[in-house]
Design a protein around this motif. Structure first.
Motif, PDB file in Angstrom:
ATOM      1  N   ILE A 501       0.899  -1.408   0.166  1.00  0.00           N
ATOM      2  CA  ILE A 501       0.046  -0.021   0.000  1.00  0.00           C
ATOM      3  C   ILE A 501       0.847   1.167   0.069  1.00  0.00           C
ATOM      4  N   ASP A 502       0.593   2.144  -0.808  1.00  0.00           N
ATOM      5  CA  ASP A 502       1.110   3.502  -0.827  1.00  0.00           C
ATOM      6  C   ASP A 502       1.001   4.106   0.539  1.00  0.00           C
ATOM      7  N   ALA A 503       2.009   4.399   1.324  1.00  0.00           N
ATOM      8  CA  ALA A 503       1.916   5.157   2.509  1.00  0.00           C
ATOM      9  C   ALA A 503       1.514   6.649   2.864  1.00  0.00           C
ATOM     10  N   ARG A 504       1.439   7.241   1.657  1.00  0.00           N
ATOM     11  CA  ARG A 504       1.323   8.419   1.466  1.00  0.00           C
ATOM     12  C   ARG A 504      -0.332   8.979   1.402  1.00  0.00           C
ATOM     13  N   PRO A 505      -0.749   9.767   2.333  1.00  0.00           N
ATOM     14  CA  PRO A 505      -2.213  10.452   2.265  1.00  0.00           C
ATOM     15  C   PRO A 505      -2.499  10.996   1.156  1.00  0.00           C
ATOM     16  N   SER A 506      -1.517  11.761   0.519  1.00  0.00           N
ATOM     17  CA  SER A 506      -1.811  12.458  -0.778  1.00  0.00           C
ATOM     18  C   SER A 506      -2.291  11.251  -1.769  1.00  0.00           C
ATOM     19  N   LYS A 507      -1.522  10.241  -1.841  1.00  0.00           N
ATOM     20  CA  LYS A 507      -2.126   9.036  -2.934  1.00  0.00           C
ATOM     21  C   LYS A 507      -3.299   8.283  -2.465  1.00  0.00           C
ATOM     22  N   SER A 508      -4.091   8.892  -1.306  1.00  0.00           N
ATOM     23  CA  SER A 508      -5.080   8.288  -1.020  1.00  0.00           C
ATOM     24  C   SER A 508      -5.029   6.902  -0.576  1.00  0.00           C
ATOM     25  N   PHE A 509      -3.653   6.398   0.050  1.00  0.00           N
ATOM     26  CA  PHE A 509      -3.444   5.123   0.405  1.00  0.00           C
ATOM     27  C   PHE A 509      -3.641   4.073  -0.497  1.00  0.00           C
ATOM     28  N   GLN A 510      -3.175   4.153  -1.800  1.00  0.00           N
ATOM     29  CA  GLN A 510      -3.479   3.411  -2.911  1.00  0.00           C
ATOM     30  C   GLN A 510      -2.793   2.038  -2.756  1.00  0.00           C
ATOM     31  N   VAL A 511      -3.675   0.896  -2.955  1.00  0.00           N
ATOM     32  CA  VAL A 511      -3.313  -0.249  -2.923  1.00  0.00           C
ATOM     33  C   VAL A 511      -2.664  -0.892  -4.194  1.00  0.00           C
ATOM     34  N   PHE A 512      -1.556  -1.128  -4.097  1.00  0.00           N
ATOM     35  CA  PHE A 512      -0.652  -1.400  -5.382  1.00  0.00           C
ATOM     36  C   PHE A 512      -1.058  -3.102  -5.846  1.00  0.00           C
TER      37      PHE A 512
END
Length: 1667
Positions: A501-512
């Motif tokens: 998961i993308d840990a950045r809130p700016s990326k809305s915690f995207q699941v890769f």
């Protein structure tokens, strides 16, 4: 960060590093205690936590030996006592607030202390341990000495308390019992005395208990003997008989929950049933307090169950499970209830502060409240417990002084690192499992059990909020890990999926995407260095089937968000090639593994062995699984499975384990440089650890004890601190831009709107309709639960596949429909074909695999049902065999019945089992014993006859002959039936060996009589069964005869064409019970299942046999000719006359007018033949009727005769049953007498044991009294000496100051009598008004303080200002010294007087106890005397059975008298014999009167003869003296005394020969037995040889272990040598004591033998008797 640097001197580099506990956060699971008026304490894990109520400051005291057990406090002394939970626990005494250990109390307890309690006065501490000792001990905690202890096995105590007004009293209570213990003291000796409180019944009433040991209300049975207590009936003779009660006499009692002491030394006890009891501690009188109801109470108020009690003035406070605290105001024996306070949750503990100004309230969850009287607000929350157990914790972004904790219930709390103050809380409302804080943003992630990820905003720690949530999968989230730079969040689930998961809130915690690994992931480790463009990930999972561990290694590029579409497939799974996935295995199991920052090295914590290993990863790429070998191996010095973590700068390894130790190691040498025990093994060690990025803060969480510990560096070398601080600064500089950017995004107001929009879209998408164009079908998706991310990916992949392959699906469906139509037409055509050319329906199946699968499923189901039926049938067959074996096969004589032919009489035989071998041996023994007794009696009479004198033989020869004849008749003839008590002689039973009912006194005689009576019953049954078998055989013969006659009767009835039925008797089921064991074909109602092929085969076989029979009949010409010519017979029998018919002439069909003469002649001849045939028929019919009547009469007569015989047999059966009942009645009477005899013996044995017990108590009490008297005399002597010294000082005062003037002496004497006033510390008025106990008795410490204050006051009196004028200073000094000596002496006299009074009281109590024991002993003696009288009466007063003829006993009324104390049962023959003796004596008296007339005539002759005889007597005495002086051996004496010496010698020789023969037989038996034993020993030796061979195989393995143990023992040899020397001394002492005992026994035996030798010598020595 100083990586790659090799350390040459590790020990010097890390020297001086140590950790210390800063604070401990835990919630009380036990009761909270007051240490003083402003401090409370409670145990939590390894610590005792102290909280100051005014400043809220916490102080921690750590138990160095593990988890803290129970805690107690002593408020006057301000000390704390607690025990540790380990094997052989210890009690520690610490002072407060210095927290210095004052004492260490070591007892003999093995497992654990369950209760501790201080006395308010004195230095006493009471401890209680449960299993296995159940021991109550009283300690002097100042001197670490056990004053007294007592064990009560099985007594489990839940509460223990001292009487606040009297330290001599204690109360121990459990859920079933309450006991009051008194501590008695005599000088320095202390003793426990226990008294149990008798609790009322559950309804509050009291039961009147009778005396179990000596019941006085036992009735007396005049017929069946004495009535014994229930314990004697039960056969109890030990201590259990003292408290034995039957189950019906045990009533449910009240169940105490809590108790408290009152100011009047009474006890208040609360019960589960809602009752409140008051107990007087002196008399133990129990009073059930009644509730005063002024107004009608609600339902809730009626359910008050006081589980917690605390005493206050005029009543108490109580609480139950409803969270309400009630105030009970008690007046006399009634109380009034008021609502006092309500708290959240059930209350588990209430306690007042020492000043009674504050009330501490503890709830079941661990929250603590303080209620302060008169304060605003009165209720203050001191401890607010968390909702559940802490699962994980983590530090918020670098630079923050706060951290987050997560509980298993979903509660997240933000706490301040300095003092663990809670700033805010948030509840997720769902069970949570994992927590992680992001280093690149002020956010945190929380994993839940239902598979959700919650993301929190942690910028403002005072108001945490949920940013968003993501539903990953339905599997629970187990592990959450951020990489070091906060780029990725890795989430591991229970199923083995790892989501990236993308840990950045700016990326809305995207699941890769996700990658798969084994289930039960143990740990995820990451390495994310600032200089690297990838993130390395290591996943550890176990392989339990092989005992190995698997490591999965993969990398994630930091640009994954830009190229993420190419890294995963349509289902969200990451491509193994792109993430460089590698698999490794370790040959042993690991519980934890981490990836190092450099050198491609892995560090692992072994779970089975205490080692930490490092593994080098290969540099080359590989495929498949690569097995790693240990590169470096170091002992972990932990025990139990543990975890290993890496510090933020990668140079420290942090290890934790189940043992509770936390270690920090150097990553290069793996050596420990910092170690701290924060938790214990008893609490399952440490669950989770978290170290801050700068390495200054360390948090540890216990697994089971629920304790959170904060560690901080006590000492840390500057080089180590600089290394981690430099790395921390470098990392924070790298993350500062990202942190600022992401925090701005979190602060943006649009983020919440985006979250709401996402929730709205997800809810709308769940209600959409998905259309499938390829199949032209619509799939309607109604409202359903939220779909996880992985499920959405799968559905999207399916939707894409459906869209791509829709054309192919339509073509396949079209082909399937066409194929179905063709096959249907082919099946229709197949039905019209011939059977030979017709195909089976299975051949039209296009999917044989599916058909085969369905067939296999059906066969499996059939097999399952078949197996169930078989098991059911097997169980029924087993039960059938058991019943058959018990009720049929084991019977030697089966139970049968015989029925009469015409009358309703049924005769049953006696079912009998074969007598066992033991019964036969017992019967044989009794018969042999009876015969031996008869022979012994006969021989005894013969010996008496031989030894009688010749004159008596001649005189009474005739009378002896008559007596011998009478005795022989008596022996040969049996007892009369009326005295025998049964009619067994009518059935041929031998009753000559039976003992008379009037002579059955001993137990052995009764047992032998029972065996003989059972044998008589067996013989009676056997005799009747023989008659029954004869009757059964006769009935079989009769039925066979009737069957033979019925054959002829049937022929006659058929010939006569009668409609009568032939009576055929048969045996019924009761007459042949074996029919029930055989199932006939006509009894089966269901038809047998026949397969179709077998049915067709049977039909074909039957038709073939019918055709063959018809062909055979058609070819038989002889049979056809016989049938056509002679009707099928060659000769006409007489029986055929009735069936014969004369054929009519053919012309009779014409009219008689047209007949010719010839035809008329033929008609006359026809009539003549018909007439003759009719006459023959009538004659034959009459003969048949006569024969029929004769046969029927014969059958009737024979069956009636059998019925008469069976009727007599029935009467015989009734008589046999009467005899059996008579014998069984005698057996029952004998058995009852034996049982009563056993009860009497049990009662006597119990009384003897009880007497011994009381005598031991008496001896102990006597010794205690003697010792108390001696101590009292010594103490009294010391007291008298002190008093005398005090008087001497008083009297010698003027003598000592004789040089001083009289006036000054008087002044000095007044000053000498003056005493200082000791000012007592008075408490405040408001405190006295609150404290219910008032002023309590002074303790030893208070007495010492008073003495010190007295001496200070004496110093004031000794001041020179108080000296009289004109007095010499030296005289004043001498006076002051004399007065001080007088005051000290008076103080000692007072102390001695108090001790003397206490010892006198102790002696008085011991005397009272001794009197009670003496009274019990006298009572037991009286009971024993009464029991012996009853036993003698029972043995003399026998119960006999007498047969009385009908009509001899007739009473006018039924008022029977049962009192026959003066009645005697006398035989009629005895009275007749007595009358004959009276007549004989009368005749003798007449004859003597006649002789008396001639007496005077012979007086002178008799006098002369008397003188002559005196002279002869003197001569004979002289001869006897001469003979006695001669030496005679025993053989000579025997030769002279025996008349027939040769016969005696011959008898002895015969006996010797018999003895030799018996010895020879015994020797042969022993030889045979030894041979058998030798064969058994040979087999056993062979078995042992095999076992020895196996042991020799195992010996090699044991030798290695022995060599290791020898090395260990060589190191421990000095200590073992001391133990060996002590053991040898102990064994020598035992041998010496044993030899001393043996020598004493041998000396006693020698003295006995010497006395016997002297006696024998004197016996053979000639006696010199003076004349």
């Amino acid at each position: 960060m100083a990586q790659g640097r090799e350390r040459e001197d590790v020990s010097s580099h890390f020297a001086g590093s140590s950790l210390s506990v800063r604070w401990v956060q835990g919630f009380p699971s036990q009761n909270v205690h007051f240490v003083n008026d402003s401090t409370i304490c409670y145990p939590s894990g390894n610590y005792v936590i102290f909280i100051n109520l005014e400043t809220k400051k916490k102080t921690v005291l750590q138990c160095i030996n593990g988890i803290v057990g129970v805690v107690a406090t002593n408020i006057p002394s301000e000390v704390v006592a607690f025990s540790d939970r380990r094997l052989k626990p210890v009690i520690y005494i610490y002072s407060f607030p210095a927290l210095i250990r004052k004492n260490k109390l070591k007892g003999n307890v093995l497992l654990d202390y369950t209760l501790l309690c201080f006395s308010y006065c004195g230095t006493y501490l009471a401890s209680y341990s449960s299993l296995p000792e159940f021991e109550l001990a009283l300690w002097n905690w100042e001197t670490s000495v056990i004053l007294c202890k007592k064990s009560q096995p099985g007594m489990d105590v839940s509460q223990m308390s001292f009487n606040p007004m009297n330290w001599h009293q204690m109360c121990l209570s459990s859920s079933s019992a309450v006991s009051v213990w008194t501590i008695e003291r005599c000088n320095e000796d202390h003793h426990f005395k226990m008294r149990s409180v008798k609790l009322p019944l559950e309804d509050g009433s009291f039961v009147n208990e009778t005396d179990v040991l000596f019941p006085t209300s036992m009735g007396k049975d005049l017929i069946y003997g004495p009535v014994m207590p229930l314990s004697a009936i039960a056969g109890l003779v030990g201590e259990e008989a003292e408290t034995f009660r039957p189950k019906d006499d045990i009533y449910p009692l009240l169940h105490p929950t809590m108790h408290c002491w009152t100011a009047s030394s009474d006890l208040y006890i609360g019960c589960e049933e809602g009752h409140l009891l008051m107990v007087n501690s002196e008399t133990l009188k129990v009073t059930v307090l009644q509730k005063m109801e002024e107004l009608p109470l609600t339902d809730e108020a009626q359910l008050i169950s006081p589980l917690i009690l605390v005493y206050q003035k005029d009543g108490m406070l109580a609480s139950g499970i409803d969270g309400m605290i009630y105030s009970f105001i008690v007046k006399d024996s009634k109380y009034h209830v008021k609502n006092f306070l309500e708290v959240d949750g059930p209350v588990t503990h209430l306690v007042f502060s020492p000043s009674y100004k504050m009330l501490l309230i503890q709830t079941d969850k661990g929250s603590v409240y303080i209620y302060t009287y008169g304060a605003e607000p009165p209720l203050d929350k001191v401890l607010e417990s968390c909702d559940g157990k802490v699962q994980a914790m983590d530090f918020i972004t670098p630079g923050s002084k706060h951290f987050l904790t997560l509980t298993n219930s979903g509660e997240i709390a933000a706490l301040w690192i300095e003092d663990c103050t809670c700033t805010s809380k948030i509840y997720l409302g769902t069970p949570a499992t994992a927590l992680a804080c992001c280093p690149s943003s002020s956010s945190a992630a929380v994993g839940t059990v239902d598979g959700y990820l919650y993301f929190l905003d942690t910028r403002d720690v005072e108001s945490l909020r949920v940013i968003t949530k993501s539903f990953l999968s339905e599997s629970p989230v187990k592990i959450l890990v951020y990489d070091q730079r906060g780029i990725f969040l890795l989430a591991g689930t229970v199923e083995g999926n790892i989501f990236v998961i993308d840990a950045r809130p700016s990326k809305s915690f995207q699941v890769f995407g996700y990658t798969e690994t084994s289930k039960d992931i143990l740990q995820i480790s990451t390495v994310s260095l600032p200089i690297s463009d990838v993130v390395e990930v290591l996943v550890l999972s176990p392989l339990p089937e092989t005992g190995r561990s698997r490591l999965k290694y993969f990398t994630l590029p930091i640009t994954l968000s830009q190229v993420s579409d190419n890294f995963y497939d349509e289902r969200g799974r990451l491509h193994d090639e792109l993430i460089h996935k590698l698999l490794y295995e370790v040959e042993h199991s690991l519980s934890s593994a981490v990836l190092s920052f450099e050198s491609n090295k892995i560090y692992g914590f072994c779970s089975q062995v205490p080692y930490i290993c490092s593994y080098l990863l290969p540099e080359e790429m590989h495929t498949g699984i690569y097995v790693l070998k240990p590169h470096q191996k170091v002992q972990s010095k932990h025990y139990g499975p543990g975890m290993i973590y890496l510090s933020s700068h990668g140079l420290w390894l942090q290890t934790i384990a189940k043992c509770g130790f936390f270690c920090i190691r150097d990553i290069f040498s793996l050596e420990t440089f910092a170690r701290c025990r924060s938790h214990s093994y008893q609490g399952c060690g440490i669950q989770y650890i978290k170290m801050s990025m700068d390495g200054q803060h360390i948090l540890l969480n216990g697994k089971d004890d629920g304790t959170l510990v904060y560690l901080k560096w006590k000492r840390l070398r500057a080089s180590l601190a600089n290394e981690i601080f430099e790395h921390y600064q470098q990392l924070t500089t790298t993350l500062s831009n990202t942190l600022e950017k992401e925090n701005k995004y979190l602060a943006a107001p649009t983020i919440s709107e985006d979250v709401e929009q996402e929730d709205k879209e997800s809810s709308e998408s769940s209600n959409k309709k998905l259309s499938l164009d390829s199949s032209q079908e619509e799939l309607v998706m109604g409202p359903k639960k939220e779909i996880s991310w992985i499920q959405q990916k799968r559905e999207e992949a399916i939707k894409t596949e459906v869209r791509l392959f829709s054309q192919q699906r339509r073509e396949i469906k079209r082909g399937i429909k066409e194929l179905s139509r063709v096959i249907t037409s082919m099946m229709e055509e197949n039905e019209k074909m011939d059977p030979i050319s017709k195909l089976d329906q299975q051949e039209f199946c296009l999917d044989p695999e599916e058909l085969e699968r369905l067939n296999e499923e059906s066969e499996e189901e059939v097999a399952k049902v078949k197996k169930d039926v078989e098991m059911h049938n097997l169980a029924k067959n087993y039960l059938t065999e058991l019943i058959k074996e018990e009720c049929w096969n084991s019977m030697a004589v089966k139970g049968r019945a015989l029925k009469c032919f015409h009358i309703p009489y049924v005769v049953d035989n006696f079912p009998m089992k074969e007598r066992t071998e033991e019964e036969l041996l017992e019967l044989k023994r009794v018969l042999q014993q009876k015969k031996t007794e008869a022979e012994c009696l006969k021989l005894r009479k013969e010996i008496i006859e031989v030894q009688s004198s010749a004159t008596l033989l001649k005189k009474h020869h005739d009378e002896d002959d008559e007596e011998e004849e009478d005795e022989e008749k008596t022996i040969d003839s049996s007892l009369p039936n009326y005295l025998l008590g049964s009619l067994s002689t009518d059935f041929g039973a031998d009753t000559s060996l039976l003992t008379s009912q009037l002579e059955l006194h001993s137990r052995e005689e009764k047992i032998n009589q029972i065996i003989l009576l059972k044998d008589i019953i067996y013989k009676v049954k056997k005799a009747f069964n023989s008659e029954f078998d004869a009757a059964r055989k006769q009935k079989e013969i009769e039925i066979a005869r009737v069957k033979e006659k019925n054959v002829r009767i049937g022929e006659i009835i058929s010939d006569l064409e009668l409609e009568e039925k032939v009576w055929q008797p048969v045996f019924e089921d009761c007459e042949k019970p074996e029919r029930a064991l055989v199932v006939e074909d006509d009894e089966i109602s269901f038809q047998k299942h026949v397969p179709p092929w077998q049915k067709s085969k049977t039909e074909m076989t039957a038709s073939f046999e019918m055709d063959q029979l018809q062909q055979a009949q058609a070819s038989n010409a002889r049979q056809r000719g016989l049938m056509d010519m002679m009707g099928g017979v060659l000769e006409v029998k007489k029986e055929d006359i009735l069936r014969m018919v004369i054929p009519q002439p053919a012309f009779m069909t014409k009219s008689d007018a047209v007949w010719t003469e010839e035809e008329r002649k033929q008609f006359k001849e026809y009539e003549k033949k018909v007439k003759e045939l009719n006459e023959e028929r009538d004659k034959y019919r009459k003969s048949l009727e006569t024969e029929l009547k004769k046969l029927q009469n014969s059958i009737q007569e024979s069956t009636q005769n059998f019925d008469e015989h069976l009727k007599r047999l029935f009467e015989r059966r009734v008589k046999a049953e009467m005899v059996i009942n008579q014998e069984e009645l005698k057996i029952n009477n004998l058995v009852f007498s034996l049982l009563l005899d056993e009860e009497l013996n049990s009662r006597e044995q119990f009384l003897n044991n009880y007497l011994l017990k009381k005598q031991e108590e008496k001896s102990k009490s006597s010794k205690a009294i003697q010792k108390a008297k001696e101590d009292l005399d010594v103490f009294k002597e010391q007291h008298d000496i002190l008093v005398a010294e005090d008087k001497i000082l008083d009297r010698s005062f003027k003598k000592e100051f004789s040089e001083v003037s009289g006036h000054q002496v008087d002044i000095l004497y007044k000053l000498f009598k003056r005493r200082p006033r000791v000012h007592k510390q008075k408490a405040h008025a408001d405190v006295n008004s609150l404290v219910p106990y008032g002023e309590r008795p002074g303790s030893g410490k208070l007495n010492k303080d008073n003495y010190t204050q007295l001496m200070k006051s004496m110093d004031e009196l000794d001041n020179a200002n108080n000296m009289p004028e004109g007095l010499d200073p030296s005289v004043w000094e001498h006076f002051c010294l004399t007065r001080r000596t007088k005051v000290e002496n008076e103080y000692r006299v007072k102390q001695k007087a108090a001790g003397l009074q206490e010892m006198t009281s102790f002696l008085r109590k011991r005397l009272e106890d001794d009197e009670v024991v003496q009274h019990e002993i006298e009572r037991v003696f009286q009971e024993l005397l009464r029991l012996q009288e009853e036993k003698v009466k029972f043995q003399v007063n026998l119960t006999i059975q007498v047969l009385l003829k009908q009509g001899q006993v007739e009473l006018e009324n039924f008022q029977l008298s049962l009192e026959y104390s003066d009645a005697i049962l006398i035989n009629k023959n005895i009275i007749e014999d007595l009358n004959s003796v009276i007549r004989t004596q009368g005749q003798k008296k007449v004859a003597s009167m006649i002789e008396s007339k001639e007496v005077h005539k012979g007086i002178y002759q008799i006098e002369w003869e008397h003188k002559k005889m005196q002279m002869e007597m003197e001569d004979l005495n002289q001869k006897a003296w001469d003979i006695q002086m001669l030496f005679f051996s025993r053989d000579r004496q025997k030769y002279l005394n025996e008349a027939n010496y040769e016969n005696v010698i011959a008898i002895q020789i015969g006996l010797t020969e018999q003895t030799l023969n018996a010895i020879e037989k015994t020797h042969k038996k022993n030889v045979e037995h030894c041979k058998k034993l030798l064969r058994k020993l040979v087999r056993y030796s062979n078995q042992k040889d095999v076992a020895n061979y196996m042991l020799s195989c195992n010996l090699r393995e044991e030798l290695v272990a022995i060599s290791e143990r020898q090395d260990i023992c060589s190191e421990l040899e000095p200590m073992l040598t001391c133990e060996k020397i002590a053991r040898e001394r102990y064994e020598n002492l035992l041998k010496k004591q044993k030899l001393t005992n043996i020598s004493k026994q041998q000396a006693e035996q020698i003295s006995i033998l010497q006395a016997e030798v002297e006696r024998l010598r004197m016996k053979t020595f000639p006696a010199l008797i003076p004349m």
